[in-house]
Design an enzyme around this catalytic site. Structure first.
Site, mmCIF file in Angstrom:
data_model
loop_
_atom_site.group_PDB
_atom_site.id
_atom_site.type_symbol
_atom_site.label_atom_id
_atom_site.label_comp_id
_atom_site.label_asym_id
_atom_site.label_seq_id
_atom_site.Cartn_x
_atom_site.Cartn_y
_atom_site.Cartn_z
ATOM 1 N N SER A 176 0.797 -1.224 0.000
ATOM 2 C CA SER A 176 0.000 0.000 0.000
ATOM 3 C C SER A 176 0.831 1.275 0.000
ATOM 4 O O SER A 176 0.351 2.307 -0.444
ATOM 5 C CB SER A 176 -0.965 -0.002 1.180
ATOM 6 O OG SER A 176 -0.262 -0.207 2.383
ATOM 7 N N HIS A 204 -5.544 -3.767 -2.655
ATOM 8 C CA HIS A 204 -5.299 -2.722 -3.653
ATOM 9 C C HIS A 204 -5.245 -3.258 -5.085
ATOM 10 O O HIS A 204 -5.144 -2.480 -6.024
ATOM 11 C CB HIS A 204 -3.993 -1.984 -3.360
ATOM 12 C CG HIS A 204 -4.057 -1.173 -2.109
ATOM 13 N ND1 HIS A 204 -4.638 0.063 -2.041
ATOM 14 C CD2 HIS A 204 -3.625 -1.452 -0.849
ATOM 15 C CE1 HIS A 204 -4.553 0.532 -0.809
ATOM 16 N NE2 HIS A 204 -3.944 -0.368 -0.067
ATOM 17 N N LYS A 235 -12.244 -0.250 -1.691
ATOM 18 C CA LYS A 235 -11.267 0.412 -2.550
ATOM 19 C C LYS A 235 -11.794 0.418 -3.993
ATOM 20 O O LYS A 235 -12.693 1.177 -4.289
ATOM 21 C CB LYS A 235 -9.908 -0.233 -2.346
ATOM 22 C CG LYS A 235 -9.409 0.151 -0.941
ATOM 23 C CD LYS A 235 -8.184 -0.540 -0.446
ATOM 24 C CE LYS A 235 -7.879 -0.003 0.962
ATOM 25 N NZ LYS A 235 -7.096 -0.913 1.776
HETATM 26 C C1 LIG Z 1 -7.217 -1.178 3.234
HETATM 27 C C2 LIG Z 1 -6.553 -2.456 3.547
HETATM 28 C C3 LIG Z 1 -7.097 -3.350 4.484
HETATM 29 C C4 LIG Z 1 -8.261 -2.983 5.345
HETATM 30 O O1 LIG Z 1 -9.456 -3.060 4.651
HETATM 31 P P1 LIG Z 1 -10.717 -2.273 5.240
HETATM 32 O O2 LIG Z 1 -11.862 -2.865 4.529
HETATM 33 O O3 LIG Z 1 -10.477 -0.846 4.945
HETATM 34 O O4 LIG Z 1 -10.727 -2.561 6.719
HETATM 35 C C5 LIG Z 1 -6.499 -4.581 4.645
HETATM 36 N N1 LIG Z 1 -5.384 -4.909 3.948
HETATM 37 C C6 LIG Z 1 -4.819 -4.065 3.070
HETATM 38 C C7 LIG Z 1 -3.596 -4.488 2.330
HETATM 39 C C8 LIG Z 1 -5.375 -2.804 2.858
HETATM 40 O O5 LIG Z 1 -4.808 -1.964 2.002
#
Ligand SMILES: *Cc1c(COP(=O)(O)O)cnc(C)c1O
Length: 383
Positions: A176, A204, A235
Site C-alpha cells: 500500500s 489494492h 477500494k
Molecule cells: C485497506 C486495507 C485493508 C483494510 O481493509 P478495510 O476494509 O479498509 O478494513 C487490509 N489490507 C490491506 C492491504 C489494505 O490496504
C-alpha cells in the site's frame, strides 16, 4: 493511569500528531475539504465507483427492499439473500469454490488468521504487510516472523528454521505504501514446499489488476489452488466490506470459527446490493481499467520528464520519493496551496530516508487533472 495529555503533547512536539480533514462532498477527484475546493490524489476509489449513480441507485433500491439495519449477525438471522447472492457472485469472479463476507478487511484478516493459527504456530509476514495482517499474529497468539520486503529467499530461510507447527505466510498483493507487487509465484512455491498456508490480501489489486480485474492472482496467473484470498470492497469496488475466497472447507471452517465473523452484526443488505452492482461494473466495464492504466502511464512519463524520483510501480499507487520528512511536508504543503491533495508519508510509517508524496490515481481522473498534478509538482519542487 496513563497521562494522556502528556502523551498527546509529546506527539505534537514530535510532529506525529494526526488530524482528520472534514470532507463536504462525495468521494471523487474534485472535492470540497475543510471548506476548500481541491483535486484529490489520495483516495482508493481506483475505478471511480464510490459515487457512481448506478451503485448509489442500487443502494437506494436495497434500502427500500431491506431497510437499513441487518438486525443481527450472519449466524442469527442477519444473513440476507442479498449477502448470499453477493458471496456467490464474488466466488464466481474470484474463481474459487466459496467466498465469505466480512464487515471490513481488517476484520477479515484478523478472523482468518485467528481461525487458522493459535499459540505455538507461526505467521510469516512481509515487513511491509498491512497492519491488519501483522495484528493477526498478536490476535491469534501465533509467533510473528517478518521477512525482508518481497524477498522469497529470506522467507525460505525462516521457513527452513521454523520448528513443526501450523504455518501461514501472509502477504499484501499490492503493497500500500510502495505500489509494488508481491512475488507471488515464488511465495506460492515456498508455501507448498514448506507445508504452509498462503494468504494473499489483495486490497489494492482486486478490481484493478489483470485483464478482467481479478487482481494480483490474475496478473501472475497463479489463481489455481491459492489457499486463502482476501479482497476488500472499500477500494476499487467503491463500497465497503471485504471477503475471504477459498475452498468449500476453508469457508465452512471460517463460518464455524472466525470470531470477527461470528460475533458482529451483518453489514446492511442494501450495501450488499450496492456491491453487487459495482461488481457487475468491475466485470463488464473494462474501459475503467484501461483508462486507469493510461493515466498511470501519463503520470509516470510526465514525472520522469520533471526528474521526479518515482518508485517502480505499475499500480495506481505512485509514490514520489523526496528524501527527508521535512521535504515531504514542504512539498505536500506547496501542492495543497495549489489545491492538490497528495498525502506526505513520513517515517515511522515508512523507513527513514524514504519520505514520499503518495499519489493515487483513479479512472475518475481526467488527463487534464493528471497534467494539473504534474504542473503542481513542477512548481512545488522548484523553489
Ligand atoms: C485497506 C486495507 C485493508 C483494510 O481493509 P478495510 O476494509 O479498509 O478494513 C487490509 N489490507 C490491506 C492491504 C489494505 O490496504
Amino acid at each position: 493511569m496513563r497521562d494522556l495529555s502528556a502523551e498527546l503533547a509529546r506527539r505534537q512536539a514530535g510532529h506525529l500528531y494526526r488530524r482528520r480533514r472534514i470532507s463536504e462532498s462525495p468521494q471523487g477527484p474534485a472535492m470540497r475539504i475543510d471548506g476548500r475546493e481541491c483535486l484529490s490524489f489520495c483516495s482508493n476509489d481506483y475505478l471511480g465507483l464510490a459515487n457512481h449513480p448506478a451503485v448509489v441507485e442500487a443502494a437506494r433500491q436495497g434500502l427500500a427492499r431491506w431497510g437499513v439495519g441487518s438486525g443481527a449477525a450472519h449466524l442469527v438471522n442477519g444473513h440476507s439473500a442479498a449477502h448470499h447472492a453477493l458471496e456467490e457472485e464474488l466466488a464466481d469472479f474470484a474463481g474459487t469454490q466459496r467466498a465469505l463476507l466480512f464487515s471490513t478487511g481488517y476484520m477479515a484478516n484478523l478472523g482468518v488468521i485467528g481461525a487458522l493459527l493459535g499459540r505455538g504456530d507461526r505467521l510469516f509476514a512481509d515487513r511491509l504487510d498491512h497492519a491488519s495482517l501483522l495484528d493477526g499474529a498478536a490476535y491469534s497468539g501465533a509467533r510473528l516472523q517478518r521477512y525482508a520486503h518481497a524477498e522469497p529467499a529470506d522467507l525460505e530461510r525462516l521457513l527452513q528454521q521454523a520448528p513443526a507447527g501450523g504455518r501461514l505466510v501472509a502477504t499484501d498483493g499490492v503493497f500500500s505504501m510502495d505500489g509494488d507487487l508481491a512475488p507471488l509465484p515464488e511465495l506460492q512455491q515456498l508455501a507448498r514446499i514448506h507445508d504452509a498456508w498462503l494468504l494473499v490480501d489483495d486490497a489494492h489489486g482486486f478490481g484493478v489488476l489483470g485483464e478482467q480485474g481479478r487482481g494480483v492472482l490474475e496478473h501472475f496467473a497463479v489463481e489455481t489452488d491459492l489457499p486463502v484470498m482476501v479482497g476488500t470492497l472499500g477500494k476499487a469496488f467503491g463500497t465497503s466490506g471485504a471477503f475471504v475466497a477459498g475452498s468449500e472447507d476453508l469457508i465452512e471452517f471460517l463460518i464455524q470459527s472466525a470470531r470477527t465473523y461470528i460475533y458482529t452484526t451483518a453489514a446492511p443488505a442494501a450495501l450488499a446490493e450496492a456491491t453487487r452492482e459495482s461488481l457487475r461494473r468491475v466485470r463488464s466495464e473494462t474501459w475503467r481499467r484501461e483508462k486507469l492504466r493510461a493515466l498511470i502511464a501519463r503520470f509516470r512519463a510526465g514525472a520522469q520528464q520533471l526528474g521526479l524520483n518515482l518508485a517502480p510501480s505499475m499500480t495506481p499507487i505512485q509514490p514520489v520519493h523526496v528524501g527527508t520528512a521535512a521535504d515531504a511536508l514542504r512539498i505536500g504543503e506547496a501542492l495543497e496551496q495549489q489545491g492538490l491533495l497528495v498525502p506526505a508519508i513520513r517515517p515511522p510509517t515508512v523507513p527513514e530516508g524514504t519520505a514520499r508524496l503518495r499519489v493515487t490515481l483513479s479512472a475518475a481522473h481526467s488527463e487534464q487533472q493528471v497534467d494539473r498534478l504534474l504542473d503542481g509538482f513542477a512548481h512545488a519542487t522548484t523553489r
